[in-house]
Design an enzyme around this catalytic site. Structure first.
Site, mmCIF file in Angstrom:
data_model
loop_
_atom_site.group_PDB
_atom_site.id
_atom_site.type_symbol
_atom_site.label_atom_id
_atom_site.label_comp_id
_atom_site.label_asym_id
_atom_site.label_seq_id
_atom_site.Cartn_x
_atom_site.Cartn_y
_atom_site.Cartn_z
ATOM 1 N N LYS A 60 0.840 -1.207 0.000
ATOM 2 C CA LYS A 60 0.000 0.000 0.000
ATOM 3 C C LYS A 60 0.876 1.258 0.000
ATOM 4 O O LYS A 60 2.084 1.168 0.253
ATOM 5 C CB LYS A 60 -0.902 -0.027 1.234
ATOM 6 C CG LYS A 60 -0.140 -0.167 2.529
ATOM 7 C CD LYS A 60 -0.979 -0.824 3.604
ATOM 8 C CE LYS A 60 -0.242 -0.767 4.928
ATOM 9 N NZ LYS A 60 -0.896 -1.571 5.960
ATOM 10 N N TYR A 83 17.492 28.734 10.529
ATOM 11 C CA TYR A 83 16.328 29.496 10.995
ATOM 12 C C TYR A 83 16.213 29.449 12.514
ATOM 13 O O TYR A 83 16.448 28.397 13.132
ATOM 14 C CB TYR A 83 15.039 28.905 10.411
ATOM 15 C CG TYR A 83 14.775 29.279 8.977
ATOM 16 C CD1 TYR A 83 14.639 30.604 8.580
ATOM 17 C CD2 TYR A 83 14.617 28.282 8.023
ATOM 18 C CE1 TYR A 83 14.372 30.926 7.263
ATOM 19 C CE2 TYR A 83 14.338 28.590 6.704
ATOM 20 C CZ TYR A 83 14.218 29.918 6.322
ATOM 21 O OH TYR A 83 13.946 30.227 5.023
ATOM 22 N N MET A 117 13.030 23.913 4.430
ATOM 23 C CA MET A 117 12.220 23.231 3.416
ATOM 24 C C MET A 117 13.093 22.431 2.448
ATOM 25 O O MET A 117 12.767 21.301 2.097
ATOM 26 C CB MET A 117 11.385 24.256 2.637
ATOM 27 C CG MET A 117 10.425 23.610 1.660
ATOM 28 S SD MET A 117 9.505 24.813 0.673
ATOM 29 C CE MET A 117 8.435 25.543 1.908
HETATM 30 C C1 PLP Z 1 -0.130 -2.451 6.527
HETATM 31 C C2 PLP Z 1 -0.750 -3.736 6.855
HETATM 32 C C3 PLP Z 1 0.016 -4.907 6.888
HETATM 33 C C4 PLP Z 1 1.525 -4.892 6.809
HETATM 34 O O1 PLP Z 1 2.015 -4.425 8.048
HETATM 35 P P1 PLP Z 1 3.575 -4.273 8.385
HETATM 36 O O2 PLP Z 1 3.584 -3.886 9.813
HETATM 37 O O3 PLP Z 1 4.095 -3.204 7.492
HETATM 38 O O4 PLP Z 1 4.226 -5.580 8.127
HETATM 39 C C5 PLP Z 1 -0.651 -6.114 7.058
HETATM 40 N N1 PLP Z 1 -1.996 -6.140 7.221
HETATM 41 C C6 PLP Z 1 -2.751 -5.032 7.222
HETATM 42 C C7 PLP Z 1 -4.217 -5.142 7.425
HETATM 43 C C8 PLP Z 1 -2.161 -3.793 7.059
HETATM 44 O O5 PLP Z 1 -2.904 -2.691 7.084
#
Ligand code: PLP
Length: 371
Positions: free
Chosen positions: A38, A261, A309
């Protein structure tokens, strides 16, 4: 992008990624191992990461959003793609068109997919049980309602029963065992057609909680990309990500010079200060100012003053002059400056560091054969 025109190089080692997949796969075995990709594969570029994982033998991919699933489908026509955020309202035809499998998070979603499957089925899905994170998934009452209405499953093929751990990165947290117990209990409540459905439970850290947490399938994310999945013991994963910032200028200054800054840093002595072309707009957290370290040829040097930045300033007084010149590079993430350490200095987790990485780096992907 022309590397001469970029302020930093982001180097993603696809061979190390594949090696990490194999490590996780063998730790989870005999359970099968998928991959969470993701958020553009945790910021690293799904178009490169997913095919490399597929080449390493991964067939099951988890994205958050259907839109991410479409991107993944376009680069991996044969992959199995699960959408963790579930079945979005009125999106059924898009899931069908792009062959995306919803992780059904509620009875409402299951009803909608079931109804759609009556005309277009059979259709695949996963079912998500919420065993204690209270975020997404069926709670006990909904599982019982499903059990009372098993015909809802008639046109569905359920690949996995999934659940997600809240505290796997804290191996001693009592919620881990409670979620495991809850999952076993919830399984007993499932209707007959789901009694033998494979179970997917462990994320990266869950794999390292031991075989009780493995069931049939695991869904690691962060460990693939080099994050430590073991809580506080040494990191068994290979480093995948390196961020190298370009030196813009090196200045020799006297003591009592203010840097950056807000004038939050003042030199104590005669100092040499390098200005590096990475800032918070690149995902180098502002919280790292006066806190983090970077490295030149494995010698650590402190980030001094605030992160701006586009720019950070580092004290390179300890580095031989010829090793720190305009156009040279400084390791900001990777090597002597592990990802987990940068995250700790920013008071966040490696996930947030990776998913914040900016868009104006020159991105270089090391192909496995290059190694
Ligand atoms: C993001 C996610 C994972 C992977 O998790 P990690 O901690 O990055 O290994 C697995 N299952 C679900 C439902 C997730 O949202």
């Amino acid at each position: 992008m022309d590397p001469r025109l970029a302020g930093a190089h982001l180097i993603v080692d696809l061979g190390a990624l594949q090696e990490n997949y194999r490590i996780l796969q063998s730790n989870a075995a005999p359970a099968k191992c998928g991959a969470a990709v993701k958020a553009n594969a945790y910021g690293l570029g799904i178009e490169k990461v997913a095919p490399a994982l597929a080449d390493a033998g991964c067939t099951d991919f988890f994205v958050a959003l259907p839109a991410e699933g479409v991107t993944l489908r376009n680069c991996l026509p044969d992959a199995t793609v699960y959408v963790l955020s579930g079945l979005m309202v009125e999106a059924e035809p898009a899931y069908l068109e792009h062959n995306l499998i919803p992780v059904l998070n509620s009875l409402d979603e299951l009803r909608n997919w079931s109804e759609f499957a009556r005309d277009h089925g059979p259709l695949r899905a996963a079912i998500h049980l919420d065993t204690g994170i209270t975020r997404l998934g069926f709670l006990e009452a909904e599982i019982r309602n499903l059990a009372a209405e098993p015909t809802l499953l008639d046109d569905l093929e359920i690949d996995y029963i999934i659940s997600h751990l809240a505290c796997a990165d804290e191996p001693d947290h009592p919620l881990n065992q409670r979620q495991l117990d809850c999952l076993h209990y919830f399984k007993t409540l499932l209707p007959a057609p789901l009694q033998d459905t494979p179970v997917s439970f462990a994320n990266s850290a869950g794999i390292f909680l031991g075989p009780d947490f493995h069931f049939d399938h695991a869904r690691p994310g962060i460990a693939l990309f080099g994050g430590n999945p073991t809580g506080s013991t040494p990191n068994p994963m290979h480093e995948v990500v390196k961020l190298q910032g370009k030196i813009l200028q090196v200045q020799d200054v006297d003591s009592q010079f203010h840097v950056g800054y807000g004038a939050t840093y003042r030199t104590e002595d005669v100092s040499r200060i390098a200005t590096v072309s990475v800032g918070y707009a690149d995902g180098y957290f502002r919280a790292l100012g006066n806190k983090a370290e970077c490295a030149i040829k494995n010698n650590k040097v402190p980030v001094i003053g605030r992160v701006s930045m586009d720019i950070i300033t580092i004290d390179v007084s300890s580095i031989p002059r010829h090793e720190c010149v305009a156009g040279g590079f400084v390791d900001l993430i990777g090597g002597a400056v592990p990802l987990d350490e940068v995250a700790a200095h920013a008071e966040t987790i490696p996930y947030e560091i990776l998913t914040s990485l900016g868009n104006r780096f020159y991105r270089e992907y090391l192909e496995p054969a290059d190694k």
